[in-house]
Design a protein around this motif. Sequence first.
Motif, PDB file in Angstrom:
ATOM      1  N   ALA A 305       0.831  -1.204   0.000  1.00 39.91           N
ATOM      2  CA  ALA A 305       0.000   0.000   0.000  1.00 39.91           C
ATOM      3  C   ALA A 305       0.869   1.259   0.000  1.00 39.91           C
ATOM      4  CB  ALA A 305      -0.928  -0.010   1.214  1.00 39.91           C
ATOM      5  N   LEU A 306       1.992   1.199   0.740  1.00 35.29           N
ATOM      6  CA  LEU A 306       2.893   2.352   0.796  1.00 35.29           C
ATOM      7  C   LEU A 306       3.594   2.568  -0.543  1.00 35.29           C
ATOM      8  CD1 LEU A 306       4.334   1.958   4.363  1.00 35.29           C
ATOM      9  CD2 LEU A 306       3.319   4.055   3.463  1.00 35.29           C
ATOM     10  N   LYS A 307       3.974   1.456  -1.193  1.00 31.38           N
ATOM     11  CA  LYS A 307       4.617   1.545  -2.515  1.00 31.38           C
ATOM     12  C   LYS A 307       3.683   2.248  -3.489  1.00 31.38           C
ATOM     13  CE  LYS A 307       7.841  -2.304  -2.654  1.00 31.38           C
ATOM     14  NZ  LYS A 307       7.880  -3.740  -2.898  1.00 31.38           N
ATOM     15  N   LYS A 308       2.429   1.824  -3.457  1.00 30.56           N
ATOM     16  CA  LYS A 308       1.411   2.397  -4.331  1.00 30.56           C
ATOM     17  C   LYS A 308       1.277   3.897  -4.056  1.00 30.56           C
ATOM     18  CE  LYS A 308      -2.944   0.930  -4.043  1.00 30.56           C
ATOM     19  NZ  LYS A 308      -3.910  -0.094  -3.647  1.00 30.56           N
ATOM     20  N   PHE A 309       1.261   4.235  -2.757  1.00 35.62           N
ATOM     21  CA  PHE A 309       1.125   5.634  -2.344  1.00 35.62           C
ATOM     22  C   PHE A 309       2.333   6.453  -2.805  1.00 35.62           C
ATOM     23  CE2 PHE A 309       2.511   8.694   0.908  1.00 35.62           C
ATOM     24  CZ  PHE A 309       1.487   9.619   0.834  1.00 35.62           C
TER      25      PHE A 309
ATOM     26  N   LEU B 226      -9.170   1.719  14.902  1.00 40.07           N
ATOM     27  CA  LEU B 226      -8.867   0.375  14.391  1.00 40.07           C
ATOM     28  C   LEU B 226      -9.111   0.316  12.888  1.00 40.07           C
ATOM     29  CD1 LEU B 226     -10.209  -2.043  17.139  1.00 40.07           C
ATOM     30  CD2 LEU B 226      -7.832  -1.568  16.539  1.00 40.07           C
ATOM     31  N   ILE B 227      -8.192  -0.309  12.206  1.00 37.82           N
ATOM     32  CA  ILE B 227      -8.284  -0.426  10.751  1.00 37.82           C
ATOM     33  C   ILE B 227      -8.286  -1.903  10.381  1.00 37.82           C
ATOM     34  CG2 ILE B 227      -7.013   0.051   8.591  1.00 37.82           C
ATOM     35  CD1 ILE B 227      -6.023   2.480  10.750  1.00 37.82           C
ATOM     36  N   ASP B 228      -9.135  -2.248   9.450  1.00 40.73           N
ATOM     37  CA  ASP B 228      -9.246  -3.645   9.059  1.00 40.73           C
ATOM     38  C   ASP B 228      -7.948  -4.126   8.413  1.00 40.73           C
ATOM     39  OD1 ASP B 228     -11.662  -5.714   8.628  1.00 40.73           O
ATOM     40  OD2 ASP B 228     -10.115  -5.922   7.060  1.00 40.73           O
ATOM     41  N   ALA B 229      -7.537  -5.341   8.786  1.00 41.10           N
ATOM     42  CA  ALA B 229      -6.255  -5.873   8.317  1.00 41.10           C
ATOM     43  C   ALA B 229      -6.189  -5.987   6.798  1.00 41.10           C
ATOM     44  CB  ALA B 229      -5.997  -7.231   8.969  1.00 41.10           C
ATOM     45  N   MET B 232      -5.104  -1.883   4.080  1.00 37.50           N
ATOM     46  CA  MET B 232      -3.920  -1.096   4.400  1.00 37.50           C
ATOM     47  C   MET B 232      -3.875   0.224   3.635  1.00 37.50           C
ATOM     48  SD  MET B 232      -2.280  -2.298   6.909  1.00 37.50           S
ATOM     49  CE  MET B 232      -3.900  -2.598   7.558  1.00 37.50           C
ATOM     50  N   ASP B 233      -4.617   0.300   2.507  1.00 37.84           N
ATOM     51  CA  ASP B 233      -4.697   1.578   1.796  1.00 37.84           C
ATOM     52  C   ASP B 233      -5.314   2.649   2.695  1.00 37.84           C
ATOM     53  OD1 ASP B 233      -3.567   0.623  -0.498  1.00 37.84           O
ATOM     54  OD2 ASP B 233      -5.482  -0.054  -1.339  1.00 37.84           O
ATOM     55  N   GLN B 234      -6.282   2.219   3.508  1.00 36.83           N
ATOM     56  CA  GLN B 234      -6.929   3.177   4.420  1.00 36.83           C
ATOM     57  C   GLN B 234      -5.924   3.678   5.473  1.00 36.83           C
ATOM     58  OE1 GLN B 234      -9.973   1.627   7.022  1.00 36.83           O
ATOM     59  NE2 GLN B 234     -10.505   3.672   7.734  1.00 36.83           N
ATOM     60  N   LEU B 235      -5.091   2.763   5.987  1.00 44.80           N
ATOM     61  CA  LEU B 235      -4.095   3.161   6.985  1.00 44.80           C
ATOM     62  C   LEU B 235      -3.131   4.185   6.376  1.00 44.80           C
ATOM     63  CD1 LEU B 235      -2.685   2.961   9.725  1.00 44.80           C
ATOM     64  CD2 LEU B 235      -1.503   0.917   8.915  1.00 44.80           C
ATOM     65  N   VAL B 236      -2.675   3.901   5.158  1.00 48.89           N
ATOM     66  CA  VAL B 236      -1.747   4.817   4.486  1.00 48.89           C
ATOM     67  C   VAL B 236      -2.413   6.179   4.283  1.00 48.89           C
ATOM     68  CG1 VAL B 236      -0.485   5.235   2.327  1.00 48.89           C
ATOM     69  CG2 VAL B 236      -0.426   2.966   3.401  1.00 48.89           C
ATOM     70  N   GLU B 237      -3.680   6.139   3.884  1.00 48.70           N
ATOM     71  CA  GLU B 237      -4.419   7.381   3.648  1.00 48.70           C
ATOM     72  C   GLU B 237      -4.534   8.189   4.949  1.00 48.70           C
ATOM     73  OE1 GLU B 237      -7.650  10.072   3.323  1.00 48.70           O
ATOM     74  OE2 GLU B 237      -8.039   8.189   4.387  1.00 48.70           O
ATOM     75  N   LEU B 238      -4.830   7.505   6.072  1.00 50.38           N
ATOM     76  CA  LEU B 238      -4.949   8.192   7.370  1.00 50.38           C
ATOM     77  C   LEU B 238      -3.605   8.758   7.828  1.00 50.38           C
ATOM     78  CD1 LEU B 238      -7.364   5.735   9.229  1.00 50.38           C
ATOM     79  CD2 LEU B 238      -7.851   8.120   8.651  1.00 50.38           C
ATOM     80  N   ASN B 241      -3.150  11.893   5.358  1.00 53.72           N
ATOM     81  CA  ASN B 241      -4.083  13.025   5.430  1.00 53.72           C
ATOM     82  C   ASN B 241      -4.477  13.435   6.840  1.00 53.72           C
ATOM     83  OD1 ASN B 241      -4.301  13.488   2.657  1.00 53.72           O
ATOM     84  ND2 ASN B 241      -5.709  11.744   2.458  1.00 53.72           N
ATOM     85  N   GLU B 242      -4.592  12.464   7.751  1.00 54.64           N
ATOM     86  CA  GLU B 242      -5.043  12.794   9.097  1.00 54.64           C
ATOM     87  C   GLU B 242      -3.853  13.036  10.026  1.00 54.64           C
ATOM     88  OE1 GLU B 242      -8.686  10.890  11.224  1.00 54.64           O
ATOM     89  OE2 GLU B 242      -6.914   9.908  12.041  1.00 54.64           O
ATOM     90  N   ALA B 243      -2.957  12.045  10.113  1.00 60.61           N
ATOM     91  CA  ALA B 243      -1.818  12.170  11.026  1.00 60.61           C
ATOM     92  C   ALA B 243      -0.713  13.042  10.417  1.00 60.61           C
ATOM     93  CB  ALA B 243      -1.273  10.785  11.359  1.00 60.61           C
ATOM     94  N   LYS B 244      -0.687  13.110   9.085  1.00 61.23           N
ATOM     95  CA  LYS B 244       0.306  13.909   8.351  1.00 61.23           C
ATOM     96  C   LYS B 244       1.750  13.577   8.753  1.00 61.23           C
ATOM     97  CE  LYS B 244      -2.815  17.910   7.907  1.00 61.23           C
ATOM     98  NZ  LYS B 244      -3.710  17.291   6.958  1.00 61.23           N
ATOM     99  N   VAL B 245       2.033  12.278   8.814  1.00 56.50           N
ATOM    100  CA  VAL B 245       3.402  11.884   9.160  1.00 56.50           C
ATOM    101  C   VAL B 245       4.146  11.247   7.977  1.00 56.50           C
ATOM    102  CG1 VAL B 245       3.141  11.690  11.664  1.00 56.50           C
ATOM    103  CG2 VAL B 245       2.522   9.752  10.197  1.00 56.50           C
ATOM    104  N   ILE B 246       3.417  10.966   6.872  1.00 54.09           N
ATOM    105  CA  ILE B 246       4.102  10.468   5.684  1.00 54.09           C
ATOM    106  C   ILE B 246       3.672  11.314   4.484  1.00 54.09           C
ATOM    107  CG2 ILE B 246       4.440   8.101   6.481  1.00 54.09           C
ATOM    108  CD1 ILE B 246       2.059   7.302   4.661  1.00 54.09           C
TER     109      ILE B 246
END
Lengths: 313, 246
Positions: A305-309, B226-229, B232-238, B241-246
């Motif tokens: 997912a990170l690679k894609k991002f 909690l994020i569904d296993a 993971m795209d949702q985790l990356v998005e959060l 956009n939300e935590a702004k750490v990446i």
Amino acid sequence: MKTLVYINKNHFSAKASFEAVTYAKKLGGEVIVVTNGDATGAEALGAYGAAKVLVDTTIAEADSQQLTRLIATAAEMTGAEAIVFSHDLVAKSVAPRLSVRLKAGLISGAIALPETAQGFSCKVNVFSGKAFATVAVNTSIKIISLLPNSIQPENIGGTAVVENFDGKAGASVIKIVATKKPEGSIPLPEAELVVSAGRGLKGPENWGMVEDLANVLGAATACSRPVADIGWRPHHEHVGQTGVAIRPNLYIAAGISGAIQHLAGVNGSKVIVVINSDAEAPFFKAADYGVVGDAFEVIPKLTEALKKFKNAN
Amino acid sequence: MNILVCISKSPDTTSKISFTDGNTKFDENGVQYIVNPYDEWYALVRALELKETIGGNVTIIAVGPAADESIIRKALAIGADKAVRIDAEPTDAYFVAAQIAAYAKENNFDLILTGKETINYNGSQVGGMIAEHLELPYVSLASKLDVAGTTVTLEQEIVGGLQVVEVSTPVVISCAKGMAEQRIPNMRGIMAARTKPLDVVPVVALELYTNYQTYSLPEAKKACTLIDASNMDQLVELLHNEAKVI
């Protein structure tokens, strides 16, 4: 107040150094960097507010006694009222000595700019990150050792003037016999992003996916205490109360239950992501984001997912 | 080899941390004190190992009130020969270091060992301050310590790695993980500790450089998202956009 900042010659372009110089600049007076050996590259610290760099080129490697004398000489020469360090291993050995030598109160592990409305006090981490204390300094010269990632460096442009000086450092009584440096890794205390794993990974042979995730992020790798103790990972990667204390922007922990001793080393992290198959793991209480699932499935999915991002941004 | 080991008390690692008297004092209610782990596991145990292999004496020193004698007796039970308590409430690292340095100046020690930091104040200050008071070399964050004659060989952590150094006694050393393994006192040690000498030394008056004014606790974390296993795209998005750490 006129402020000296000690920076090691290998750290002129380190973020922690930019933070220390920015911090000094915000104290409001002239900022002078002091270093030894070679000042090549130090003029760039002018961008963060340093007016001058004082370098003693006659001494390349200095022990804590020599550095103490050298910085004390610079302090006397410039009439500095404050001395700032980044709270690294050098600061931990030199700042306490300097405190005694200059009769100057030391604030160790500062996490914020000082309050100067009444006296001079500063917030520090105590109880292994479980609490904060406000420490007042009563002496005319103040020494501050600043924890990395506590303030945002500010590039305001400019270059510093480099001047030679005689630090009167004297001779060393400590002989360096050998130096061992692990290759290529990001030093943990300075890392902004950290990927960490614990016993849930079942064996050292499974660390490849942790490293893959760290590589995609540009993160440093870390581990829990049991993993370092059984030798799956080197001791310098152990974060926690008895290991390294870190405060990155993002800490991703997989297969670590989150014992209180582990939390003590990572609770300064801005954002914590916990991946654990046990929904009852105590670490979820300290986490910002949690994924209940098998690390062996979740980590590679997160990496993808990170690679894609990364490709899309 | 005459070794001085500086010990401090600290709350048990599982203690709940809270404050009292308008957040100016650590709340000791229900807190179990231990010997600071770095002082005990690494500094004291390595000192005892050296004594066992090359001979000598191990003295422990602590700055604290009479109530601290229980942790001092514990250090004696692990195997130290004698103890010194400087009778004062420790206020900051400078105060503690100055008291210990004043005692050490009058007594000849080959090695002065401290833990790398206490787990309550985390300052890493006392060892360096003692060294400067006594004008001795200081090797901080040592993970290995060996002695041959008057030559001390140490491995210490440096920025981005390790280095091996040699220095002659007397020297001040701060001890970190790797130097020794924790020892549990046995019944014989505990019995012997009761009769070992524990000298109480009066405090040396001095000016205080710093003082701890108030304490605070970190803000409580908001509940974990909690994020569904499988998402993971949702985790990356959060994180973006939300935590702004990446």
